[in-house]
Design an enzyme around this catalytic site. Structure first.
Site, PDB file in Angstrom:
ATOM      1  CB  SER A 192     -16.720   5.680  -6.179  1.00 21.26           C
ATOM      2  OG  SER A 192     -15.474   6.289  -6.339  1.00 21.26           O
ATOM      3  N   GLY A 193     -18.895   4.778  -4.214  1.00 22.74           N
ATOM      4  CA  GLY A 193     -20.096   3.968  -3.987  1.00 22.74           C
ATOM      5  C   GLY A 193     -21.168   4.743  -3.245  1.00 22.74           C
ATOM      6  CD  GLU A 250     -15.722  11.433   3.334  1.00 17.78           C
ATOM      7  OE1 GLU A 250     -16.270  10.445   2.807  1.00 17.78           O
ATOM      8  OE2 GLU A 250     -14.598  11.390   3.881  1.00 17.78           O
ATOM      9  CB  CYS A 301     -11.489   6.665  -6.586  1.00 17.56           C
ATOM     10  SG  CYS A 301     -11.278   6.872  -8.350  1.00 17.56           S
ATOM     11  CB  CYS A 361      -8.241   5.924  -9.433  1.00 18.50           C
ATOM     12  SG  CYS A 361      -9.117   4.820  -8.346  1.00 18.50           S
ATOM     13  CE  LYS A 404      -3.403   4.997 -10.844  1.00 19.14           C
ATOM     14  NZ  LYS A 404      -4.006   3.870 -10.182  1.00 19.14           N
ATOM     15  CB  ALA A 426     -21.197   8.381  10.476  1.00 16.67           C
ATOM     16  N   GLY A 463       3.647  -6.161  -3.963  1.00 18.64           N
ATOM     17  CA  GLY A 463       3.691  -6.563  -5.365  1.00 18.64           C
ATOM     18  C   GLY A 463       2.339  -6.430  -6.017  1.00 18.64           C
ATOM     19  CE1 TYR A 468      -5.488  -3.481 -10.384  1.00 20.07           C
ATOM     20  CE2 TYR A 468      -5.376  -5.050  -8.588  1.00 20.07           C
ATOM     21  CZ  TYR A 468      -5.913  -4.652  -9.801  1.00 20.07           C
ATOM     22  OH  TYR A 468      -6.866  -5.418 -10.416  1.00 20.07           O
ATOM     23  CB  ILE A 469      -0.820   0.656  -4.354  1.00 22.47           C
ATOM     24  CG1 ILE A 469      -2.348   0.794  -4.386  1.00 22.47           C
ATOM     25  CG2 ILE A 469      -0.179   1.940  -3.858  1.00 22.47           C
ATOM     26  CD1 ILE A 469      -2.983   1.129  -3.039  1.00 22.47           C
ATOM     27  CD  GLU A 514      -1.680   1.506 -10.316  1.00 18.33           C
ATOM     28  OE1 GLU A 514      -2.489   1.077 -11.139  1.00 18.33           O
ATOM     29  OE2 GLU A 514      -2.019   2.166  -9.306  1.00 18.33           O
ATOM     30  NE  ARG A 540       3.165 -11.410   1.259  1.00 22.38           N
ATOM     31  CZ  ARG A 540       2.238 -11.410   2.192  1.00 22.38           C
ATOM     32  NH1 ARG A 540       2.568 -11.305   3.463  1.00 22.38           N
ATOM     33  NH2 ARG A 540       0.961 -11.501   1.873  1.00 22.38           N
ATOM     34  N   GLY A 561      -1.460  -3.644   0.800  1.00 22.45           N
ATOM     35  CA  GLY A 561      -2.879  -3.951   0.855  1.00 22.45           C
ATOM     36  C   GLY A 561      -3.645  -2.942   1.699  1.00 22.45           C
ATOM     37  CG  HIS A 577      -2.940  -2.050 -40.644  1.00 22.83           C
ATOM     38  ND1 HIS A 577      -2.144  -2.879 -39.881  1.00 22.83           N
ATOM     39  CD2 HIS A 577      -2.158  -1.583 -41.646  1.00 22.83           C
ATOM     40  CE1 HIS A 577      -0.931  -2.926 -40.422  1.00 22.83           C
ATOM     41  NE2 HIS A 577      -0.926  -2.145 -41.487  1.00 22.83           N
ATOM     42  CD  GLU A 636      -3.345  -4.191 -37.104  1.00 17.74           C
ATOM     43  OE1 GLU A 636      -4.038  -4.604 -38.052  1.00 17.74           O
ATOM     44  OE2 GLU A 636      -2.392  -3.412 -37.255  1.00 17.74           O
TER      45      GLU A 636
HETATM   46  P1  NDP Z   1      -2.962  -5.577  -3.192  1.00 23.60           P
HETATM   47  O1  NDP Z   1      -3.788  -6.452  -2.367  1.00 23.60           O
HETATM   48  O2  NDP Z   1      -3.186  -5.503  -4.661  1.00 23.60           O
HETATM   49  O3  NDP Z   1      -1.427  -5.935  -2.985  1.00 23.60           O
HETATM   50  C1  NDP Z   1      -0.851  -6.004  -1.712  1.00 23.60           C
HETATM   51  C2  NDP Z   1       0.561  -6.495  -1.876  1.00 23.60           C
HETATM   52  O4  NDP Z   1       1.233  -6.418  -0.632  1.00 23.60           O
HETATM   53  C3  NDP Z   1       0.616  -7.946  -2.339  1.00 23.60           C
HETATM   54  O5  NDP Z   1       1.659  -8.051  -3.256  1.00 23.60           O
HETATM   55  C4  NDP Z   1       0.916  -8.689  -1.048  1.00 23.60           C
HETATM   56  O6  NDP Z   1       1.646  -9.862  -1.238  1.00 23.60           O
HETATM   57  C5  NDP Z   1       1.790  -7.675  -0.339  1.00 23.60           C
HETATM   58  N1  NDP Z   1       1.791  -7.862   1.110  1.00 23.60           N
HETATM   59  C6  NDP Z   1       0.722  -8.050   1.918  1.00 23.60           C
HETATM   60  N2  NDP Z   1       1.111  -8.163   3.205  1.00 23.60           N
HETATM   61  C7  NDP Z   1       2.459  -8.033   3.203  1.00 23.60           C
HETATM   62  C8  NDP Z   1       3.443  -8.071   4.211  1.00 23.60           C
HETATM   63  N3  NDP Z   1       3.116  -8.278   5.474  1.00 23.60           N
HETATM   64  N4  NDP Z   1       4.734  -7.918   3.856  1.00 23.60           N
HETATM   65  C9  NDP Z   1       5.071  -7.724   2.550  1.00 23.60           C
HETATM   66  N5  NDP Z   1       4.188  -7.685   1.556  1.00 23.60           N
HETATM   67  C10 NDP Z   1       2.883  -7.827   1.871  1.00 23.60           C
HETATM   68  O7  NDP Z   1      -3.074  -4.166  -2.490  1.00 23.60           O
HETATM   69  P2  NDP Z   1      -2.716  -2.697  -2.916  1.00 23.60           P
HETATM   70  O8  NDP Z   1      -2.377  -2.019  -1.657  1.00 23.60           O
HETATM   71  O9  NDP Z   1      -1.724  -2.665  -4.038  1.00 23.60           O
HETATM   72  O10 NDP Z   1      -4.080  -2.153  -3.496  1.00 23.60           O
HETATM   73  C11 NDP Z   1      -5.309  -2.302  -2.764  1.00 23.60           C
HETATM   74  C12 NDP Z   1      -6.450  -2.504  -3.712  1.00 23.60           C
HETATM   75  O11 NDP Z   1      -6.750  -1.271  -4.320  1.00 23.60           O
HETATM   76  C13 NDP Z   1      -6.150  -3.456  -4.857  1.00 23.60           C
HETATM   77  O12 NDP Z   1      -6.423  -4.783  -4.540  1.00 23.60           O
HETATM   78  C14 NDP Z   1      -7.021  -2.948  -5.949  1.00 23.60           C
HETATM   79  O13 NDP Z   1      -8.252  -3.619  -5.870  1.00 23.60           O
HETATM   80  C15 NDP Z   1      -7.196  -1.483  -5.646  1.00 23.60           C
HETATM   81  N6  NDP Z   1      -6.399  -0.667  -6.572  1.00 23.60           N
HETATM   82  C16 NDP Z   1      -6.706  -0.681  -7.895  1.00 23.60           C
HETATM   83  C17 NDP Z   1      -5.973   0.058  -8.793  1.00 23.60           C
HETATM   84  C18 NDP Z   1      -6.318   0.016 -10.237  1.00 23.60           C
HETATM   85  O14 NDP Z   1      -7.420  -0.418 -10.582  1.00 23.60           O
HETATM   86  N7  NDP Z   1      -5.410   0.412 -11.129  1.00 23.60           N
HETATM   87  C19 NDP Z   1      -4.849   0.890  -8.371  1.00 23.60           C
HETATM   88  C20 NDP Z   1      -4.597   0.805  -6.958  1.00 23.60           C
HETATM   89  C21 NDP Z   1      -5.349   0.059  -6.116  1.00 23.60           C
HETATM   90  P3  NDP Z   1       0.954 -11.273  -1.641  1.00 23.60           P
HETATM   91  O15 NDP Z   1       0.685 -11.187  -3.102  1.00 23.60           O
HETATM   92  O16 NDP Z   1       1.996 -12.256  -1.301  1.00 23.60           O
HETATM   93  O17 NDP Z   1      -0.269 -11.374  -0.802  1.00 23.60           O
END
Ligand code: NDP
Length: 455
Positions: free
Chosen positions: A13-14, A33, A41, A46, A49, A113, A179, A181-182, A185, A202, A266, A440, A445
């Site tokens: 995208s960017g 690329e 995305c 996105c 998904k 690249a 825990g 976004y991904i 979802e 965790r 992450g 309404h 609302e």
């Molecule tokens: P996030 O950074 O949102 O979440 C990563 C999760 O993994 C956190 O809950 C983190 O825990 C956990 N974690 C990290 N390391 C470990 C480990 N060693 N063991 C167990 N758990 C771990 O990353 P995502 O992969 O979900 O998404 C990446 C990015 O992509 C997002 O930050 C977001 O910006 C983007 N995204 C946006 C979406 C949207 O706009 N709808 C959809 C999907 C992605 P802790 O909280 O404790 O650090």
């Protein structure tokens, strides 16, 4: 060797936005690329998904529809048909991205690249066994991120979001780790299509960084919908049984055998192949490329936008950064991306929409904070057996009366929050929200009718 005003590395995208706009301003631009134009995305993020979120929500819709007089029954779900149709649409979008670039006069290149020096990009195309060097006045790095896997015994048996879009069949059972976004979802997607789904996080509560009431509300909603949510739990090891199923040993002492283990722990900046050292570009502590507000790296003519910079990892933010870069350096229009009040949505089920500060962050930054919270059953579910409840919350700086945060868990949260984000960006006060006439009957609302402060 060809000479360019700008070489962009990364067709997401960017990068695509920056290349297209710079070319529109008259610059000679090439873009490289290594995978497919469209980036994470469009190709494996996105867009596909969201299609899978739609697919997985029908089950609940069919159930609800019975209370509105429809004689529906849910027979079975065909994973292959969904994947095939999704892939067709992604192919179409991939083509659109390439057309946008070529119509703008950008030279489209394929390959990996790397930097030879601050003005030279080496492009290696292994399929065609070809190499070429591109001379550039400016280089923009927009290579995004890649999934991060922690070091866990048996991690090679797990998949990431890169692979989940191409599973050959629907898993009967899955463990999703994370825990964010991904994770949230995909736990919703699997659960919605009938996969027996466990979500491991965790920490104490999913979606760290979001408003605590929103996190708690979503957590209880996804459990009601059937996800086996295990907090403060992680994976100790993964082994395979003789059928290729995954025997997962958990830190709580239990174990579970499942078809699929999805890690969503992450993403890390995608910089490995770039040979940034050759040009003197330095990296930050998390492997990201640090940039100033104009997206400039520590090297005068090298810039970076999007996830690789680890600012806010969202598609529209990368696009905003790429556009501002192109306008500033090729359009004689100096400006920079504004990273304040960026709204976002988590396409969980129910979804979350959020803009501005959580209550917790607001209390750290403002002396007097008022909050308004509403929790209710939406009109649609007054006729159904669906126990889903919606939550909406406003955060107000009591001294200025400005609304500094708005959050929601409930149907259409993303659609609703986009409009609220405009109001907050424009500096709307709680009095402005109060004096806006509600539509309404709607869920939205409620944002105009919350009058009683939380005690
Ligand atoms: P996030 O950074 O949102 O979440 C990563 C999760 O993994 C956190 O809950 C983190 O825990 C956990 N974690 C990290 N390391 C470990 C480990 N060693 N063991 C167990 N758990 C771990 O990353 P995502 O992969 O979900 O998404 C990446 C990015 O992509 C997002 O930050 C977001 O910006 C983007 N995204 C946006 C979406 C949207 O706009 N709808 C959809 C999907 C992605 P802790 O909280 O404790 O650090």
């Amino acid at each position: 060797m060809s000479n360019y005003d700008l070489v962009v590395i990364g067709g997401g995208s960017g990068g695509v936005r920056a290349a297209r706009i710079a070319a529109g301003h008259g610059a000679k631009v090439a873009i490289c690329e290594e995978f497919r134009y469209g980036g994470t995305c469009v190709i494996r993020g996105c867009v596909p998904k969201k299609m899978m979120v739609y697919a997985s929500h029908f089950h609940e819709d069919f159930e609800d529809s019975r209370h509105y007089g429809w004689n529906t029954s849910v027979d079975s779900f065909d994973w292959s048909r969904l994947i095939e149709n999704k892939d067709k649409e992604i192919d179409r979008l991939n083509g659109i991205y390439e057309n946008l670039l070529s119509n703008a006069g950008v030279e489209i290149l394929y390959g990996t690249a790397s930097l030879v020096d601050a003005n030279t990009v080496q492009l290696t195309n292994e399929n065609e066994q070809a190499e070429q060097q591109l001379k550039a006045d400016k280089i923009l790095i927009a290579t995004g991120g890649t999934p991060y896997y922690p070091n866990v015994p048996g991690i090679e048996h797990a998949i990431s979001s890169n692979e989940v879009f191409h599973l050959e069949s629907q898993p009967n059972s899955a463990i999703v780790v994370g825990g964010g976004y991904i994770a949230v979802e995909f736990a919703g997607i699997f659960n919605g299509i009938g996969t027996d789904t466990t979500l491991l996080y965790r920490g104490e509560q999913i979606l760290r960084g979001f408003d605590n009431d929103i996190r708690n509300h979503l957590s209880s909603e996804i459990v009601k919908k059937g996800i086996d949510l295990r907090l403060e739990t992680n994976i100790e090891k993964i082994e395979l049984d003789s059928d290729g199923r995954k025997i997962v040993t958990l830190t709580d002492g239990t174990s579970k055998t499942v078809d699929c283990v999805l890690y969503a722990t992450g993403r890390k900046p995608n910089v490995e192949a770039l040979n940034l050292n050759n040009a003197g570009v330095t990296l930050g502590a998390k492997g990201e490329i640090p940039v100033d507000k104009y997206s400039r790296t520590n090297v005068e003519n090298i810039f970076a936008v999007g996830d690789v910079t680890d600012r806010i990892a969202l598609t529209p933010v990368a696009t905003m950064e790429g556009h501002a870069f192109a306008d500033t350096f090729f359009g004689n229009n100096e400006r920079f991306a504004d990273h304040s009040n960026v709204p976002s949505a988590v396409f969980s089920q129910p979804p979350v929409g959020s803009v501005g500060l959580s209550e917790e962050h607001a209390r750290e930054q403002f002396a007097n904070v008022d909050t308004y919270t509403s929790e209710f059953k939406i009109l649609k579910h007054t006729l159904t057996d669906n126990t889903e409840r919606t939550m909406m919350k406003l955060i107000v700086d009591a001294d200025s009366d400005k609304v500094i945060g708005a959050h929601m868990v409930g149907p259409d949260a993303a659609e609703i929050m986009q409009g609220i984000a405009i109001a907050i960006k424009a500096g709307a006060t709680k009095a402005d929200f109060n004096s806006t006439v509600g539509i309404h009957p709607s869920t939205a609302e409620e944002f105009c009718t919350m009058r009683t402060k939380d005690s």
